[in-house]
Design a protein around this motif. Structure first.
Motif, mmCIF file in Angstrom:
data_model
loop_
_atom_site.group_PDB
_atom_site.id
_atom_site.type_symbol
_atom_site.label_atom_id
_atom_site.label_comp_id
_atom_site.label_asym_id
_atom_site.label_seq_id
_atom_site.Cartn_x
_atom_site.Cartn_y
_atom_site.Cartn_z
ATOM 1 N N LEU A 127 0.821 -1.212 0.000
ATOM 2 C CA LEU A 127 0.000 0.000 0.000
ATOM 3 C C LEU A 127 0.857 1.266 0.000
ATOM 4 O O LEU A 127 0.567 2.230 -0.719
ATOM 5 C CB LEU A 127 -0.922 -0.013 1.219
ATOM 6 N N GLU A 128 1.905 1.259 0.798
ATOM 7 C CA GLU A 128 2.745 2.454 0.917
ATOM 8 C C GLU A 128 3.499 2.754 -0.374
ATOM 9 O O GLU A 128 3.875 3.902 -0.629
ATOM 10 C CB GLU A 128 3.703 2.279 2.097
ATOM 11 N N LYS A 129 3.690 1.742 -1.194
ATOM 12 C CA LYS A 129 4.334 1.943 -2.497
ATOM 13 C C LYS A 129 3.541 2.923 -3.360
ATOM 14 O O LYS A 129 4.095 3.606 -4.222
ATOM 15 C CB LYS A 129 4.451 0.583 -3.202
ATOM 16 N N PHE A 130 2.229 3.018 -3.086
ATOM 17 C CA PHE A 130 1.361 3.911 -3.862
ATOM 18 C C PHE A 130 1.039 5.202 -3.103
ATOM 19 O O PHE A 130 0.111 5.922 -3.459
ATOM 20 C CB PHE A 130 0.070 3.184 -4.228
ATOM 21 N N VAL B 58 -5.244 -4.265 -5.173
ATOM 22 C CA VAL B 58 -4.821 -2.928 -4.742
ATOM 23 C C VAL B 58 -4.150 -2.195 -5.899
ATOM 24 O O VAL B 58 -4.448 -1.021 -6.179
ATOM 25 C CB VAL B 58 -3.869 -3.023 -3.531
ATOM 26 N N GLU B 59 -3.252 -2.880 -6.591
ATOM 27 C CA GLU B 59 -2.544 -2.251 -7.707
ATOM 28 C C GLU B 59 -3.513 -1.827 -8.808
ATOM 29 O O GLU B 59 -3.430 -0.703 -9.330
ATOM 30 C CB GLU B 59 -1.501 -3.221 -8.265
ATOM 31 N N ARG B 60 -4.457 -2.691 -9.135
ATOM 32 C CA ARG B 60 -5.441 -2.356 -10.173
ATOM 33 C C ARG B 60 -6.339 -1.207 -9.725
ATOM 34 O O ARG B 60 -6.720 -0.348 -10.535
ATOM 35 C CB ARG B 60 -6.283 -3.589 -10.493
ATOM 36 N N THR B 61 -6.677 -1.200 -8.445
ATOM 37 C CA THR B 61 -7.526 -0.133 -7.914
ATOM 38 C C THR B 61 -6.836 1.214 -8.031
ATOM 39 O O THR B 61 -7.428 2.204 -8.486
ATOM 40 C CB THR B 61 -7.878 -0.423 -6.438
ATOM 41 N N VAL B 62 -5.585 1.267 -7.625
ATOM 42 C CA VAL B 62 -4.839 2.526 -7.693
ATOM 43 C C VAL B 62 -4.699 2.993 -9.136
ATOM 44 O O VAL B 62 -4.899 4.179 -9.450
ATOM 45 C CB VAL B 62 -3.457 2.364 -7.033
ATOM 46 N N GLU B 63 -4.376 2.066 -10.026
ATOM 47 C CA GLU B 63 -4.234 2.429 -11.443
ATOM 48 C C GLU B 63 -5.553 2.948 -12.007
ATOM 49 O O GLU B 63 -5.585 3.911 -12.771
ATOM 50 C CB GLU B 63 -3.759 1.216 -12.245
#
Length: 356
Positions: free
Chosen positions: A281-284, A348-353
C-alpha cells in the motif's frame, strides 16, 4: 406495534455484504487455520449435538483460569465479546445514564448502551494528536456529565494504536467510574491491564478468542472482573439465555487453549503478512498505521476518497471497511491469509491504477 423508545433511538448498523463470495477484509479477524486437535474436538462435539451444551461451561472456565491466571469466579464466558458487552450494559446501564465513548472506536459499545437507554457522550480522537485519548478532557467530562461508565479499546479498533498507560487508567478507576476495557487484541499487542482487576472492582476487561485464536466463526468471548460483577453478569445470562455458547464452540476453545505455541506462531505469521501488505500500500503513497493489531488503518487520500477506494476494491470482490468521518480518507483493511494475499495485492494495484 411501538417499540421501546431506546430501541427507536438506536443507531442502525450496517456490517457490509454477506461473506459468500469474495475476500472479506472488512473485519478484523486473523486467518489462523485450526490445528488438528481443534478440528478433532469440533468433529467429536458435533456428534453429540443432540445434547444441550454445559450451561456452566466448566471445562472452558478451567482452561481460561489456567490461561489468564485468574480464578473462575473472576471469569465470565459468552457468545463472543459483543454479547458480553450487551450483558454488561444490561447489568449496569439504566435509562438516562451518561456513558463516555470515543470516536472512532468499536461501534458495539454505543449500541449496547443505547439499547438500555443510556446517553452516549462521544469524544473524538483526533488525527493530529495521533488518535490519542485527551485525558484532561476525559476527567473533566466525567465530573461535569456525571459519567457512569467509560468504554474503550486497547489497542483501539479501528486506529490500531495503544490508548492507555497504567497511570491514567489508575486515575480513571480511582474516580469510581465503571471502566469497560476491550482487550480483544492483547495477544497481538502484548499489553494488558487485567491485573488491575485485583485492585479495582469497577474494571471489566473484555477479551475474545476470535482474533488471537482464529475462532471468529465459533463466537467465544470472555471477561475478567471482580467476583461480584461476574456474579451479576452470570445472574442475568442464566435467567435469559443460559445455553448461549454451543458445545462445538466450547470444546473447540478448550482445545485451542491447549495449543499456545501453534497460535503464537500463527499470530506472528499474520503480522508478517500485515507488514508485507503495508509495504504494498505504501508503495502507492497510502499511509498505513500498522502496529500491533491484525488490521491496517490506512489514509488513502493520496489516491482517492476512502469511499471511492473501497468501492473500487469491491468491484474486484475485495471488501474493506470505509470510515466517512475525518474527511472520507480512512479505510480499515484486515490482513488476508496466505492463500489470498497475492490476489489482494493485485487488486490494490489495479484499484490505484484505475483511480488515477
Amino acid at each position: 406495534m411501538k417499540a421501546r423508545e431506546s430501541v427507536e433511538k438506536m443507531t442502525e448498523r450496517d456490517w457490509g455484504p454477506s461473506p459468500s463470495e469474495g475476500i472479506f477484509l472488512n473485519s478484523t479477524a486473523c486467518v489462523i487455520l485450526p490445528p488438528e486437535s481443534v478440528l478433532q474436538a469440533i468433529v467429536a462435539s458435533s456428534k453429540a449435538c443432540f445434547n444441550y451444551p454445559d450451561p456452566y461451561k466448566k471445562s472452558l472456565m478451567r482452561s481460561l483460569a489456567g490461561y489468564t491466571g485468574f480464578r473462575e469466579e473472576n471469569l465470565f464466558v459468552g457468545n463472543g465479546s459483543a454479547k458480553i458487552l450487551r450483558v454488561i450494559a444490561e447489568c449496569f446501564i439504566e435509562n438516562g445514564d451518561t456513558v463516555l465513548a470515543f470516536n472512532p472506536s468499536f461501534s458495539v459499545f454505543n449500541s449496547a448502551v443505547e439499547l438500555m437507554g443510556g446517553e452516549i457522550v462521544e469524544l473524538d480522537l483526533l488525527e493530529k494528536q495521533g488518535f490519542a485519548i485527551p485525558f484532561e478532557q476525559v476527567f473533566s467530562l466525567t465530573r461535569e456529565k456525571n459519567v457512569k461508565a467509560i468504554y474503550l479499546a486497547n489497542p483501539n479498533n479501528p486506529t490500531g494504536n495503544l490508548l492507555l498507560d497504567e497511570l491514567p487508567l489508575r486515575k480513571l478507576l480511582e474516580t469510581g467510574v465503571l471502566v469497560v476495557l476491550d482487550e480483544c487484541y492483547c495477544e497481538f499487542s502484548g499489553s494488558s491491564f487485567s491485573g488491575l482487576v485485583r485492585e479495582f472492582d469497577n474494571l471489566i476487561v473484555v477479551r475474545s478468542l476470535s482474533k488471537s485464536f482464529g475462532m471468529t466463526g465459533l463466537r467465544i468471548g470472555y471477561s475478567i472482573a471482580s467476583p461480584e460483577i461476574m456474579r451479576l453478569m452470570t445472574k442475568v445470562e442464566n435467567a435469559i439465555e443460559i445455553f448461549n455458547c454451543s458445545s462445538v464452540s466450547l470444546d473447540a476453545a478448550v482445545a485451542a487453549l491447549g495449543e499456545q505455541e501453534y497460535y503464537s506462531n500463527g499470530r506472528a505469521r499474520g503480522m508478517q503478512l500485515g507488514a508485507k501488505l503495508a509495504g504494498v500500500l505504501e508503495k502507492f503513497g497510502i499511509k498505513c498505521s500498522f502496529q500491533k493489531t491484525p488490521f491496517l488503518f490506512c489514509d488513502v487520500s493520496a489516491v482517492a476518497s476512502a469511499s471511492s477506494f473501497a468501492k473500487a476494491l469491491e468491484r474486484q470482490n475485495v471488501f474493506v471497511k470505509c470510515y466517512l468521518d475525518f474527511g472520507d480518507k480512512f479505510v480499515r483493511i484486515g490482513i488476508p491469509g496466505e492463500k489470498d494475499f497475492e490476489k489482494v495485492a493485485i487488486a490494490v494495484e489495479r484499484t490505484v491504477e484505475g483511480l488515477k
